[in-house]
Scaffold this motif. Structure first.
Motif, PDB file in Angstrom:
ATOM      1  N   THR A   1      -9.451  -5.496  10.965  1.00 19.96           N
ATOM      2  CA  THR A   1      -8.475  -5.295  10.009  1.00 19.96           C
ATOM      3  C   THR A   1      -7.822  -4.030  10.101  1.00 19.96           C
ATOM      4  OG1 THR A   1      -9.931  -4.149   8.348  1.00 19.96           O
ATOM      5  CG2 THR A   1      -9.430  -6.616   8.162  1.00 19.96           C
ATOM      6  N   SER A   2      -6.541  -3.943   9.820  1.00 16.79           N
ATOM      7  CA  SER A   2      -5.615  -2.704   9.554  1.00 16.79           C
ATOM      8  C   SER A   2      -6.352  -1.930   8.420  1.00 16.79           C
ATOM      9  CB  SER A   2      -4.253  -2.941   9.679  1.00 16.79           C
ATOM     10  OG  SER A   2      -3.967  -3.490  10.905  1.00 16.79           O
ATOM     11  N   ARG A   3      -6.198  -0.770   8.512  1.00 16.72           N
ATOM     12  CA  ARG A   3      -6.543   0.162   7.131  1.00 16.72           C
ATOM     13  C   ARG A   3      -6.300   1.912   7.212  1.00 16.72           C
ATOM     14  NH1 ARG A   3     -11.455   0.390   9.692  1.00 16.72           N
ATOM     15  NH2 ARG A   3     -12.430   2.329   9.996  1.00 16.72           N
ATOM     16  N   LEU A   4      -5.633   2.061   6.020  1.00 19.34           N
ATOM     17  CA  LEU A   4      -5.535   3.812   6.054  1.00 19.34           C
ATOM     18  C   LEU A   4      -6.757   4.183   5.143  1.00 19.34           C
ATOM     19  CD1 LEU A   4      -3.255   5.799   6.371  1.00 19.34           C
ATOM     20  CD2 LEU A   4      -2.439   5.228   3.954  1.00 19.34           C
ATOM     21  N   ASP A   5      -7.246   5.316   6.246  1.00 20.04           N
ATOM     22  CA  ASP A   5      -8.369   5.937   5.383  1.00 20.04           C
ATOM     23  C   ASP A   5      -7.750   7.065   4.680  1.00 20.04           C
ATOM     24  OD1 ASP A   5     -10.247   4.210   6.445  1.00 20.04           O
ATOM     25  OD2 ASP A   5     -10.017   5.058   8.381  1.00 20.04           O
ATOM     26  N   GLN A   6      -8.800   7.925   4.060  1.00 25.01           N
ATOM     27  CA  GLN A   6      -8.479   9.166   3.335  1.00 25.01           C
ATOM     28  C   GLN A   6      -8.482  10.205   4.105  1.00 25.01           C
ATOM     29  OE1 GLN A   6      -8.328   9.295  -0.188  1.00 25.01           O
ATOM     30  NE2 GLN A   6      -7.208  11.272   0.464  1.00 25.01           N
TER      31      GLN A   6
END
Length: 108
Positions: free
Chosen positions: A18-23
């Motif tokens: 999945t695509s994701r944006l991390d901290q």
């Protein structure tokens, strides 16, 4: 003059599920921070920093990116090269798969 965006691929052997944006890290930051994100498939990417009122302040990555894990360094400046003041900001990743955003803190 706007500096070219540097996006480092972390050498992942396969694309994430999945695509994701991390901290970002570190958070809070004093100037330099790194924003990691993952793209499940190749496609258009727009990563930018916004004020809490929605004003676009800094464009960090824009264009087509390959599937995989990426990191984008950010030095705490806006698109004109000026240091952003201490405070909370949003960073938003828009891809063909959708939009994600997180909060980062700048402490000067």
């Amino acid at each position: 003059a706007q500096q070219p965006t540097v996006v480092r691929d972390t050498g992942a052997a396969s694309a994430p599920a999945t695509s994701r944006l991390d901290q970002n890290r570190p958070n809070p930051c004093n100037g330099m921070t790194v924003i990691p994100f993952a793209a499940a498939s190749s496609g258009s990417v727009d990563l930018a920093v916004y004020s809490l009122t929605g004003q676009r302040l800094a464009t960090l990555a824009r264009g087509v990116r390959a599937a995989g894990r990426h990191t984008v360094p950010w030095d705490g400046t806006d698109d004109q090269g000026l240091d952003l003041a201490s405070g909370a900001y949003l960073y938003r990743l828009q891809t063909d798969a959708g939009t994600a955003q997180r909060v980062l803190l700048v402490v000067r």
